[in-house]
Design a protein around this motif. Structure first.
Motif, PDB file in Angstrom:
ATOM      1  N   ASP A  28       0.821  -1.543  -0.255  1.00  0.00           N
ATOM      2  CA  ASP A  28      -0.267  -0.167  -0.314  1.00  0.00           C
ATOM      3  C   ASP A  28       0.908   0.902   0.308  1.00  0.00           C
ATOM      4  N   ARG A  29       0.159   2.048  -0.680  1.00  0.00           N
ATOM      5  CA  ARG A  29       1.176   3.568  -0.867  1.00  0.00           C
ATOM      6  C   ARG A  29       1.132   4.093   0.132  1.00  0.00           C
ATOM      7  N   ARG A  30       0.484   3.473   1.816  1.00  0.00           N
ATOM      8  CA  ARG A  30       0.457   4.358   2.687  1.00  0.00           C
ATOM      9  C   ARG A  30       1.301   3.898   3.560  1.00  0.00           C
ATOM     10  N   VAL A  31       2.023   2.790   3.655  1.00  0.00           N
ATOM     11  CA  VAL A  31       2.727   2.460   4.305  1.00  0.00           C
ATOM     12  C   VAL A  31       4.409   2.085   3.975  1.00  0.00           C
ATOM     13  N   ASP A  32       4.057   3.157   5.499  1.00  0.00           N
ATOM     14  CA  ASP A  32       5.242   3.785   5.787  1.00  0.00           C
ATOM     15  C   ASP A  32       6.613   2.984   6.019  1.00  0.00           C
ATOM     16  N   ALA A  33       7.911   2.931   5.145  1.00  0.00           N
ATOM     17  CA  ALA A  33       9.040   1.289   5.086  1.00  0.00           C
ATOM     18  C   ALA A  33       9.830   1.722   6.276  1.00  0.00           C
ATOM     19  N   GLU A  34       9.780   2.808   6.885  1.00  0.00           N
ATOM     20  CA  GLU A  34      10.865   3.120   7.618  1.00  0.00           C
ATOM     21  C   GLU A  34      10.165   2.664   8.850  1.00  0.00           C
ATOM     22  N   ALA A  35       8.813   2.723   9.304  1.00  0.00           N
ATOM     23  CA  ALA A  35       8.143   2.255  10.227  1.00  0.00           C
ATOM     24  C   ALA A  35       7.412   0.654  10.491  1.00  0.00           C
ATOM     25  N   LEU A  36       7.519   0.133   9.282  1.00  0.00           N
ATOM     26  CA  LEU A  36       7.378  -1.032   8.893  1.00  0.00           C
ATOM     27  C   LEU A  36       8.625  -2.293   9.134  1.00  0.00           C
ATOM     28  N   GLN A  37       9.985  -1.747   8.848  1.00  0.00           N
ATOM     29  CA  GLN A  37      10.796  -1.977   9.445  1.00  0.00           C
ATOM     30  C   GLN A  37      11.052  -2.112  10.662  1.00  0.00           C
ATOM     31  N   ALA A  38      10.854  -1.025  11.566  1.00  0.00           N
ATOM     32  CA  ALA A  38      10.726  -1.187  13.215  1.00  0.00           C
ATOM     33  C   ALA A  38      10.445  -2.523  13.305  1.00  0.00           C
ATOM     34  N   VAL A  39       8.633  -1.958  13.014  1.00  0.00           N
ATOM     35  CA  VAL A  39       7.814  -4.137  13.357  1.00  0.00           C
ATOM     36  C   VAL A  39       8.445  -5.088  13.108  1.00  0.00           C
ATOM     37  N   VAL A  40       8.768  -4.841  11.474  1.00  0.00           N
ATOM     38  CA  VAL A  40       9.734  -6.377  11.468  1.00  0.00           C
ATOM     39  C   VAL A  40      10.534  -6.712  12.137  1.00  0.00           C
ATOM     40  N   ALA A  41      11.599  -5.759  12.107  1.00  0.00           N
ATOM     41  CA  ALA A  41      13.184  -6.132  13.590  1.00  0.00           C
ATOM     42  C   ALA A  41      11.785  -6.773  14.614  1.00  0.00           C
ATOM     43  N   LEU A  42      11.302  -6.709  15.551  1.00  0.00           N
ATOM     44  CA  LEU A  42      11.024  -7.321  16.350  1.00  0.00           C
ATOM     45  C   LEU A  42      10.078  -8.631  16.132  1.00  0.00           C
ATOM     46  N   LEU A  43       9.668  -9.034  15.237  1.00  0.00           N
ATOM     47  CA  LEU A  43       9.069 -10.594  14.964  1.00  0.00           C
ATOM     48  C   LEU A  43       9.950 -11.852  15.322  1.00  0.00           C
ATOM     49  N   ALA A  44      11.391 -11.422  15.355  1.00  0.00           N
ATOM     50  CA  ALA A  44      12.136 -12.809  15.404  1.00  0.00           C
ATOM     51  C   ALA A  44      12.794 -12.620  16.346  1.00  0.00           C
ATOM     52  N   VAL A  45      12.254 -11.150  17.527  1.00  0.00           N
ATOM     53  CA  VAL A  45      12.865 -11.445  18.703  1.00  0.00           C
ATOM     54  C   VAL A  45      12.486 -12.249  19.657  1.00  0.00           C
ATOM     55  N   PRO A  46      10.942 -13.032  19.940  1.00  0.00           N
ATOM     56  CA  PRO A  46      10.637 -14.032  21.075  1.00  0.00           C
ATOM     57  C   PRO A  46      10.847 -15.491  20.443  1.00  0.00           C
ATOM     58  N   PHE A  47      11.440 -15.461  18.770  1.00  0.00           N
ATOM     59  CA  PHE A  47      12.264 -16.660  18.309  1.00  0.00           C
ATOM     60  C   PHE A  47      13.127 -16.850  19.001  1.00  0.00           C
ATOM     61  N   LEU A  48      14.055 -15.678  18.542  1.00  0.00           N
ATOM     62  CA  LEU A  48      15.782 -15.967  18.912  1.00  0.00           C
ATOM     63  C   LEU A  48      15.273 -16.155  20.706  1.00  0.00           C
ATOM     64  N   GLN A  49      13.938 -15.307  21.394  1.00  0.00           N
ATOM     65  CA  GLN A  49      15.485 -16.246  22.880  1.00  0.00           C
ATOM     66  C   GLN A  49      14.623 -16.649  23.191  1.00  0.00           C
ATOM     67  N   ALA A  50      13.536 -17.224  22.220  1.00  0.00           N
ATOM     68  CA  ALA A  50      13.414 -19.082  22.656  1.00  0.00           C
ATOM     69  C   ALA A  50      15.217 -19.622  22.627  1.00  0.00           C
TER      70      ALA A  50
END
Length: 191
Positions: A28-50
């Motif tokens: 979507d053109r309204r999606v801010d790529a930098e904001a999405l990067q910040a959220v996506v960066a957190l996706l792996a954290v619970p898996f990596l901590q496990a």
């Protein structure tokens, strides 16, 4: 929107910002790529901590590379612990810890003490910023009686943001990406 969640998870694991930017531009053109990067960066954290909880006992004490032996991330900070002043790096993604060599840049492996600096805050804190004049990288070094819990590493990193600001003001930066690139294959079996 049709978003390949597994591709975003793989991008999070490998800190692949190009994939995240591509997804942001196609969704979507309204999606801010930098904001999405910040959220996506957190996706792996619970898996990596496990992974850290299960694999930390297998990490050799002789590991002294500048990057995390579990997930390849650069250190969030170093801890100098206890009376013995044991120096350990801490990973902001998986919460892991590993031995850190003193007077050694984790990013470029510089060990010439004349090229390494310590920036000391004026507030009298025992926490310092260790910087390298060659690569201009820095690591916050926190003096503690005990190391923080793995789940609290991200919070400790955020709590010492004043040191990051001071390092940036002096021209030092944390390297982007991973210290050791991860390759990840995801299998998407649909039932």
């Amino acid at each position: 929107a049709d978003v390949d969640v597994l591709a975003l998870f793989a991008a999070s694991m490998g800190q692949n910002d190009a994939v995240v930017r591509a997804v942001a531009s196609t969704v979507d053109r309204r999606v801010d790529a930098e904001a999405l990067q910040a959220v996506v960066a957190l996706l792996a954290v619970p898996f990596l901590q496990a992974c850290n909880r299960g694999l930390a006992p297998l990490i050799r004490e002789s590991w002294v590379e500048g990057y995390c032996p579990l997930c390849g991330s650069w250190p969030a900070f170093a801890e100098v612990r206890g009376i013995e002043r044991i120096r350990c790096f801490r990973c902001g993604r998986c919460g892991g810890e590993w031995h850190a060599r003193a007077l050694h840049c984790p990013y470029c492996a510089q060990d010439d003490h004349a090229s390494l600096v310590s920036l000391v805050p004026q507030n009298g804190s025992s926490d310092v910023i260790d910087g390298c004049r060659r690569c201009l990288g820095y690591v916050k070094t926190l003096t503690r009686l005990q190391g923080c819990q793995p789940a609290a590493v991200m919070l400790e990193d955020l709590a010492t943001v004043d040191l990051d600001v001071a390092a940036l003001d002096q021209g030092y930066v944390r390297p982007a990406g991973l210290g050791y690139p991860l390759t990840l294959s995801m299998m998407n079996d649909k039932c």
